[in-house]
Design a protein around this motif. Structure first.
Motif, PDB file in Angstrom:
ATOM      1  N   GLY A 186       0.793  -1.214   0.000  1.00 29.95           N
ATOM      2  CA  GLY A 186       0.000   0.000   0.000  1.00 29.95           C
ATOM      3  C   GLY A 186       0.826   1.265   0.000  1.00 29.95           C
ATOM      4  N   VAL A 187       1.383   1.613   1.137  1.00 29.09           N
ATOM      5  CA  VAL A 187       2.077   2.893   1.296  1.00 29.09           C
ATOM      6  C   VAL A 187       3.299   2.970   0.388  1.00 29.09           C
ATOM      7  N   GLN A 188       4.061   1.880   0.322  1.00 29.24           N
ATOM      8  CA  GLN A 188       5.273   1.927  -0.495  1.00 29.24           C
ATOM      9  C   GLN A 188       4.942   2.153  -1.966  1.00 29.24           C
ATOM     10  N   GLN A 189       3.886   1.485  -2.442  1.00 31.19           N
ATOM     11  CA  GLN A 189       3.512   1.680  -3.841  1.00 31.19           C
ATOM     12  C   GLN A 189       3.042   3.108  -4.093  1.00 31.19           C
ATOM     13  N   ARG A 190       2.327   3.679  -3.121  1.00 30.46           N
ATOM     14  CA  ARG A 190       1.903   5.061  -3.271  1.00 30.46           C
ATOM     15  C   ARG A 190       3.104   6.000  -3.333  1.00 30.46           C
ATOM     16  N   LEU A 191       4.090   5.762  -2.487  1.00 33.63           N
ATOM     17  CA  LEU A 191       5.275   6.628  -2.472  1.00 33.63           C
ATOM     18  C   LEU A 191       6.072   6.494  -3.771  1.00 33.63           C
ATOM     19  N   ALA A 221      -0.124  11.813  -2.719  1.00 33.01           N
ATOM     20  CA  ALA A 221       0.406  12.006  -1.368  1.00 33.01           C
ATOM     21  C   ALA A 221      -0.710  11.923  -0.334  1.00 33.01           C
ATOM     22  N   GLN A 222      -1.893  12.472  -0.662  1.00 35.35           N
ATOM     23  CA  GLN A 222      -3.019  12.391   0.254  1.00 35.35           C
ATOM     24  C   GLN A 222      -3.460  10.941   0.471  1.00 35.35           C
ATOM     25  N   ARG A 223      -3.508  10.174  -0.619  1.00 31.22           N
ATOM     26  CA  ARG A 223      -3.896   8.775  -0.482  1.00 31.22           C
ATOM     27  C   ARG A 223      -2.849   7.994   0.305  1.00 31.22           C
ATOM     28  N   ALA A 224      -1.575   8.291   0.090  1.00 33.89           N
ATOM     29  CA  ALA A 224      -0.522   7.610   0.851  1.00 33.89           C
ATOM     30  C   ALA A 224      -0.635   7.925   2.330  1.00 33.89           C
ATOM     31  N   LEU A 225      -0.960   9.194   2.645  1.00 34.96           N
ATOM     32  CA  LEU A 225      -1.116   9.582   4.040  1.00 34.96           C
ATOM     33  C   LEU A 225      -2.307   8.867   4.679  1.00 34.96           C
ATOM     34  N   GLU A 226      -3.409   8.750   3.928  1.00 34.19           N
ATOM     35  CA  GLU A 226      -4.578   8.038   4.459  1.00 34.19           C
ATOM     36  C   GLU A 226      -4.255   6.560   4.722  1.00 34.19           C
ATOM     37  N   GLU A 227      -3.539   5.922   3.793  1.00 35.22           N
ATOM     38  CA  GLU A 227      -3.195   4.517   3.998  1.00 35.22           C
ATOM     39  C   GLU A 227      -2.227   4.346   5.156  1.00 35.22           C
ATOM     40  N   LEU A 228      -1.305   5.307   5.316  1.00 43.29           N
ATOM     41  CA  LEU A 228      -0.384   5.235   6.442  1.00 43.29           C
ATOM     42  C   LEU A 228      -1.137   5.370   7.764  1.00 43.29           C
ATOM     43  N   ALA A 232      -1.380   2.610  10.749  1.00 37.80           N
ATOM     44  CA  ALA A 232      -1.102   2.967  12.143  1.00 37.80           C
ATOM     45  C   ALA A 232      -2.300   2.661  13.031  1.00 37.80           C
ATOM     46  N   TRP A 233      -3.508   2.893  12.539  1.00 36.94           N
ATOM     47  CA  TRP A 233      -4.714   2.617  13.314  1.00 36.94           C
ATOM     48  C   TRP A 233      -4.849   1.124  13.586  1.00 36.94           C
ATOM     49  N   ARG A 234      -4.513   0.307  12.572  1.00 34.59           N
ATOM     50  CA  ARG A 234      -4.609  -1.146  12.777  1.00 34.59           C
ATOM     51  C   ARG A 234      -3.543  -1.640  13.742  1.00 34.59           C
ATOM     52  N   ILE A 235      -2.390  -0.967  13.783  1.00 29.95           N
ATOM     53  CA  ILE A 235      -1.342  -1.395  14.712  1.00 29.95           C
ATOM     54  C   ILE A 235      -1.732  -1.067  16.144  1.00 29.95           C
ATOM     55  N   TYR A 236      -2.090   0.169  16.404  1.00 27.08           N
ATOM     56  CA  TYR A 236      -2.496   0.581  17.750  1.00 27.08           C
ATOM     57  C   TYR A 236      -3.123   1.966  17.645  1.00 27.08           C
ATOM     58  N   PRO A 237      -4.354   2.137  18.095  1.00 28.39           N
ATOM     59  CA  PRO A 237      -5.012   3.445  17.975  1.00 28.39           C
ATOM     60  C   PRO A 237      -4.553   4.404  19.069  1.00 28.39           C
ATOM     61  N   THR A 238      -4.086   5.559  18.681  1.00 30.12           N
ATOM     62  CA  THR A 238      -3.678   6.549  19.678  1.00 30.12           C
ATOM     63  C   THR A 238      -4.861   7.033  20.504  1.00 30.12           C
ATOM     64  N   MET A 239      -6.075   6.925  19.942  1.00 33.70           N
ATOM     65  CA  MET A 239      -7.265   7.341  20.676  1.00 33.70           C
ATOM     66  C   MET A 239      -7.438   6.545  21.967  1.00 33.70           C
ATOM     67  N   LEU A 240      -6.967   5.288  21.971  1.00 33.88           N
ATOM     68  CA  LEU A 240      -7.093   4.463  23.159  1.00 33.88           C
ATOM     69  C   LEU A 240      -6.306   5.056  24.317  1.00 33.88           C
TER      70      LEU A 240
END
Length: 361
Positions: A186-191, A221-228, A232-240
């Motif tokens: 995902g992110v790497q291909q976008r970059l 760049a916007q799509r790459a940021l959204e995928e990143l 990050a959300w799937r790894i651990y949500p900062t909201m928690l």
């Protein structure tokens, strides 16, 4: 009638236990010597069915159980004998008085009738409690003499912890591989695409072409940021960490592609590890329901008792979820690492219910 049937079953069971005492005493000595161990196991199985206890025990413990149980069996027989004696006395007195007689010289005066009624009820209560005590004693003996010893429980606990540790390591490795795939695919291909667009824009001679390429690069760049952010959300949500578990679960509900009803009824504070486990149980179960269940709605309930927090995720889909699947297996490992347990009920045709229980601390 239900209470009478229950006490009748109890009395019958205690009576059978008393009746089998001679057989048990005949079997114990040969079984101690290694002879006729099968009858000892058969008598033990009969006793376990009679008292309603399920224990998986080694054959050698049956002899130890029978060698002690016969004492309780005799006690039960004595209680039944006293109950029968009291009942017989009461019947004989009432029958004699009804015929105008005075059994044992006892006249049916009012105070005599009241006295025997009170004494009879007290003795009946004591006898019934004696039957209940005999049954409880047999169940206690079965669990302590046939069940796992303290050393067995420690060994089982050590084995469970070793297996849980190995499964946790495997789950961490699998999670790392999944993150690497998400970043690579995902992110790497976008970059890479972003770099190509910027390079083309630098080489473009026409200003209109360069502006179009820069616009495409900005979108990429916007799509790459959204995928990143999604990774990050799937790894651990900062909201928690920032807003707590209820807010994180509400975010899961908002991001769900299906209507999701969330009920959070936990007043006591939970440990950070428990909150993290609850979040991932809910998120993974909701993700599976959205992707595979064919459901139209999802319900999530998080409740807490004095020592246990329960998470229930239910969907109205077609069912057939495999508890051995990768996602659910990972959840089971995460829950087991905290001394919890995960249950998946997903019959064909649905509904699917994922239920996890975790200690509050």
């Amino acid at each position: 009638m239900g209470i009478a049937r229950r006490w009748a079953r109890t009395a019958f069971g205690v009576g059978v236990g008393a009746a089998t005492v001679p057989l048990e005493m005949l079997v114990v000595l040969p079984a101690w010597l290694g002879i006729a161990t099968r009858p000892a196991r058969a008598l033990t199985d009969i006793a376990l069915r009679r008292i309603g206890v399920s224990v998986d025990y080694p054959p050698g413990r049956a002899v130890r159980f029978l060698a002690v149980r016969w004492v309780v069996g005799l006690l039960g027989g004595a209680v039944l004998f006293l109950l029968a004696l009291g009942a017989g006395t009461a019947v004989r007195l009432v029958w004699g008085w009804a015929r105008g007689e005075e059994p044992d010289g006892i006249a049916p005066a009012a105070w005599i009738i009241a006295y025997f009624t009170v004494v009879g009820l007290v003795l009946l209560f004591a006898g019934l409690q004696g039957l209940a005590g005999v049954l409880s004693a047999e169940r206690w003996l079965a669990r302590n003499l046939l069940g796992p010893t303290r050393r067995d429980r420690f060994e089982q606990r050590i084995s469970a912890l070793a297996a849980s540790r190995a499964e946790t390591v495997a789950a961490v490795d699998e999670e790392r591989r999944r993150i690497e795939r998400d970043l690579h695919d995902g992110v790497q291909q976008r970059l890479v695409a972003l770099g190509l667009l910027l390079g083309r824009s630098r080489r473009a001679r026409a200003p209109e072409k360069a502006d179009e390429l820069l616009r495409q690069a900005h979108d990429e760049a916007q799509r790459a940021l959204e995928e990143l952010r999604e990774v990050a959300w799937r790894i651990y949500p900062t909201m928690l960490d920032e807003h707590g578990l209820p807010a994180a679960l509400e975010a899961v509900a908002e991001r769900s592609a299906l209507p999701l009803r969330l009920e959070y009824d936990v007043a006591a504070p939970l440990g950070r590890a428990v909150e993290t486990a609850i979040y991932f149980v809910v998120r993974e179960a909701v993700t599976n329901a959205v992707k595979h269940s064919g459901a139209s709605a999802i319900a999530v309930l998080v409740g807490c008792t004095a020592k246990t927090v329960t998470i229930t995720v239910r969907d109205d889909g077609t069912g057939g979820a495999d508890p051995a699947g990768g996602g659910l297996t990972g959840l089971a490992r995460r829950v087991a690492a905290l001394d919890g347990r995960l249950q998946v009920d997903s019959p064909p045709g649905g509904p699917t219910v994922v239920r996890a229980e975790l200690p509050c601390a």
